[in-house]
Design a protein around this motif. Structure first.
Motif, mmCIF file in Angstrom:
data_model
loop_
_atom_site.group_PDB
_atom_site.id
_atom_site.type_symbol
_atom_site.label_atom_id
_atom_site.label_comp_id
_atom_site.label_asym_id
_atom_site.label_seq_id
_atom_site.Cartn_x
_atom_site.Cartn_y
_atom_site.Cartn_z
ATOM 1 N N VAL A 223 0.897 -1.354 -0.011
ATOM 2 C CA VAL A 223 0.124 -0.052 -0.115
ATOM 3 C C VAL A 223 0.850 1.165 -0.054
ATOM 4 C CG1 VAL A 223 -1.795 1.260 1.165
ATOM 5 C CG2 VAL A 223 -1.701 -1.423 1.379
ATOM 6 N N THR A 224 0.732 1.972 -0.875
ATOM 7 C CA THR A 224 1.487 3.295 -1.043
ATOM 8 C C THR A 224 0.761 4.325 -0.350
ATOM 9 O OG1 THR A 224 0.587 4.148 -3.002
ATOM 10 C CG2 THR A 224 2.440 3.006 -3.329
ATOM 11 N N GLU A 225 1.482 4.983 0.863
ATOM 12 C CA GLU A 225 0.927 6.183 1.561
ATOM 13 C C GLU A 225 1.311 7.276 1.167
ATOM 14 O OE1 GLU A 225 -0.232 7.278 6.210
ATOM 15 O OE2 GLU A 225 1.916 6.126 5.631
ATOM 16 N N THR A 226 0.658 7.967 0.336
ATOM 17 C CA THR A 226 1.162 9.401 -0.283
ATOM 18 C C THR A 226 1.624 10.444 0.885
ATOM 19 O OG1 THR A 226 -0.217 8.925 -2.267
ATOM 20 C CG2 THR A 226 0.594 11.053 -2.025
ATOM 21 N N TYR A 254 6.049 11.632 -3.817
ATOM 22 C CA TYR A 254 4.910 11.097 -3.220
ATOM 23 C C TYR A 254 4.475 9.981 -3.972
ATOM 24 C CZ TYR A 254 5.254 15.529 -0.701
ATOM 25 O OH TYR A 254 5.351 16.805 0.038
ATOM 26 N N PRO A 255 4.328 8.673 -3.484
ATOM 27 C CA PRO A 255 4.081 7.678 -4.172
ATOM 28 C C PRO A 255 2.666 7.479 -4.647
ATOM 29 C CG PRO A 255 4.315 7.043 -1.976
ATOM 30 C CD PRO A 255 4.669 8.418 -2.074
ATOM 31 N N ASP A 256 2.407 7.370 -5.867
ATOM 32 C CA ASP A 256 1.057 6.935 -6.523
ATOM 33 C C ASP A 256 0.776 5.638 -6.607
ATOM 34 O OD1 ASP A 256 -1.438 7.147 -8.078
ATOM 35 O OD2 ASP A 256 -0.948 9.278 -7.920
ATOM 36 N N ASN A 257 0.523 4.974 -7.768
ATOM 37 C CA ASN A 257 0.029 3.592 -7.793
ATOM 38 C C ASN A 257 1.204 2.712 -8.043
ATOM 39 O OD1 ASN A 257 -2.542 4.148 -8.271
ATOM 40 N ND2 ASN A 257 -2.534 4.039 -10.391
ATOM 41 N N VAL A 258 1.011 1.471 -7.590
ATOM 42 C CA VAL A 258 2.121 0.523 -7.513
ATOM 43 C C VAL A 258 1.891 -0.805 -8.100
ATOM 44 C CG1 VAL A 258 1.430 -0.507 -5.188
ATOM 45 C CG2 VAL A 258 3.814 -0.830 -6.053
ATOM 46 N N PHE A 266 8.671 -4.454 -7.638
ATOM 47 C CA PHE A 266 7.214 -3.536 -7.824
ATOM 48 C C PHE A 266 7.728 -2.369 -7.996
ATOM 49 C CE2 PHE A 266 6.747 -6.616 -4.106
ATOM 50 C CZ PHE A 266 5.348 -6.803 -4.346
ATOM 51 N N TRP A 267 6.886 -1.786 -9.107
ATOM 52 C CA TRP A 267 7.226 -0.387 -9.864
ATOM 53 C C TRP A 267 6.106 0.568 -9.366
ATOM 54 C CZ3 TRP A 267 11.150 0.174 -13.222
ATOM 55 C CH2 TRP A 267 11.524 -1.058 -13.645
ATOM 56 N N TYR A 331 4.377 13.739 -14.380
ATOM 57 C CA TYR A 331 3.312 13.748 -13.409
ATOM 58 C C TYR A 331 2.963 12.273 -13.685
ATOM 59 C CZ TYR A 331 0.175 15.101 -9.515
ATOM 60 O OH TYR A 331 -0.369 15.296 -8.291
ATOM 61 N N VAL A 332 3.748 11.135 -13.445
ATOM 62 C CA VAL A 332 3.618 9.756 -13.990
ATOM 63 C C VAL A 332 2.621 9.349 -12.560
ATOM 64 C CG1 VAL A 332 4.500 7.593 -14.111
ATOM 65 C CG2 VAL A 332 5.679 9.506 -15.134
ATOM 66 N N THR A 333 1.628 8.772 -12.970
ATOM 67 C CA THR A 333 0.771 8.123 -11.767
ATOM 68 C C THR A 333 0.724 6.582 -11.602
ATOM 69 O OG1 THR A 333 -1.233 8.395 -13.255
ATOM 70 C CG2 THR A 333 -0.692 10.267 -11.637
ATOM 71 N N GLN A 334 1.174 5.979 -12.788
ATOM 72 C CA GLN A 334 1.187 4.420 -12.666
ATOM 73 C C GLN A 334 2.419 4.073 -13.605
ATOM 74 O OE1 GLN A 334 -2.355 1.773 -12.517
ATOM 75 N NE2 GLN A 334 -1.262 0.754 -14.280
ATOM 76 N N VAL A 335 3.025 2.911 -13.273
ATOM 77 C CA VAL A 335 4.048 2.250 -14.241
ATOM 78 C C VAL A 335 3.630 0.857 -14.276
ATOM 79 C CG1 VAL A 335 6.527 1.936 -14.279
ATOM 80 C CG2 VAL A 335 5.688 3.887 -13.088
#
Length: 362
Positions: A223-226, A254-258, A266-267, A331-335
């Motif tokens: 779980v990423t906690e932004t 600040y982490p977004d999706n993983v 894990f990306w 502003y990459v939100t997912q990889v």
């Protein structure tokens, strides 16, 4: 003299407004995330590996693809700002709208039966049947508390349990900055049973829990906690079941999706570099309240940058890519690892993009 008086009164009125104007944000003091990692050395040094990215075909009338999922035919899907679910061919061409959630689709995952599961910030947890565009609402609340910011999700291999986040039960879309300023622990991690329809809370008190990804054999959930900013591991089985522990911290953004590659990596998307203002005022809630008064009335963007990090099964960084040039996909939100490439999505873009994995992880 009169002009000086007017300027003095105007300045005084402005200062008074910043200190006394009403705001619903109630910032909480916390210890803060520590020093920001160096940009000139160490695992998070600037490297320009994301200064160029291959854009997919533009989608007329659509912007802000936040997440991306791939079907068994290799076609790519993303949710856009107006509620549209758009499908791209495997090579990134021929985009077309295949459904509309009527809300704001964020996290996407395919169920084993071929339907698309959607974390919709406005409508809750959804299932979309792509052959007809039918949208089914699966859950909108847990323990009597409505979802305000359904954010990301993952589904187990058997297709029974959906794990997802309600990033903030206090501040709905698109007011994530207000939640970060308050740091009030309004976020939850939940599990929905597709057989029984039951939704339970697995963890609470988090500061904008965002992306989720099941680990090897479904033993735990990342779980990423932004608002941390950090990544947690929530154990689902064994003696540690129900235990939440820090998996990775001291991140540069600040982490977004993983997303998990299914093997050992894990990306994690990092859409924004950490804000010196938020870091410095962690223990000065009154200062964050001043900022909140402005943020409630105008858009105060976080420092935008192209960043992503790959973490191994122990939570250590094994690859990092960053870009800030004019061609950078920001502003990459997912990889999403897919074949020889990483598929990128962005809330500030108008389509998806991709980079070779070899460019990011030489």
């Amino acid at each position: 003299m009169r002009l000086r008086t007017v300027l003095g009164l105007t300045l005084g009125a402005g200062v008074g407004w910043l200190l006394l104007a009403p705001t619903r944000v109630r910032p909480v003091a916390w210890e803060g995330p520590g020093l920001t990692p160096s940009r000139t050395g160490g695992p998070y040094a600037d490297n320009g590996r994301l200064d160029t990215a291959e854009r997919f075909a533009p989608v007329p009338g659509q912007t802000s693809p936040e997440s991306v999922a791939v079907d068994i035919q290799g076609r790519l899907y993303s949710g856009f700002g107006g509620g549209a679910i758009v499908r791209f061919q495997p090579n990134g061409t021929q985009p077309g709208v295949v459904a509309n959630t009527g809300g704001r689709p964020l996290g996407l995952r395919f169920h084993p039966d071929g339907s698309l599961l959607v974390a919709d910030a406005l409508r809750g947890l959804l299932r979309v049947r792509l052959n007809g565009g039918e949208v089914e609402v699966l859950a909108t609340e847990a323990e009597g508390v409505p979802f305000r910011f359904t954010d990301d999700l993952d589904v187990d291999r058997a297709g029974r349990f959906v794990y997802f986040t309600d990033a903030s039960s206090e501040y709905g879309w698109p007011h994530e900055l207000l939640d970060l300023l308050e740091h009030g622990g309004h976020g939850r991690v939940l599990r929905h049973d597709l057989e029984t329809g039951e939704t339970v809370v697995l963890a609470r008190g988090l500061n904008f829990p965002n992306g989720v990804a099941l680990g090897p054999d479904g033993a735990y959930l990342l779980v990423t906690e932004t608002g941390g900013p950090r990544v947690h591991r929530l154990w689902l089985v064994g003696d540690k079941a129900g235990t939440l522990e820090v998996f990775a911290d001291s991140l540069p953004g600040y982490p977004d999706n993983v997303r998990f590659d299914g093997v050992a990596t894990f990306w994690v998307a990092l859409p924004s570099r950490r804000s010196p203002l938020l870091d410095a005022t962690a223990r000065q809630p009154w200062l964050r309240r001043v900022v909140a008064r402005i943020a409630e009335r105008t858009k105060l963007p976080l420092p935008e940058e192209s960043m992503l990090v790959a973490l191994n099964l122990e939570g250590r960084p094994v690859a990092f890519a960053q870009g800030s040039g004019p061609q950078s996909y920001g502003y990459v939100t997912q990889v999403l690892p897919h074949g020889d490439h990483l598929i990128l999505s962005s809330l500030h873009g108008d389509t998806l993009a991709r980079v070779p994995i070899s460019q990011v992880r030489p």
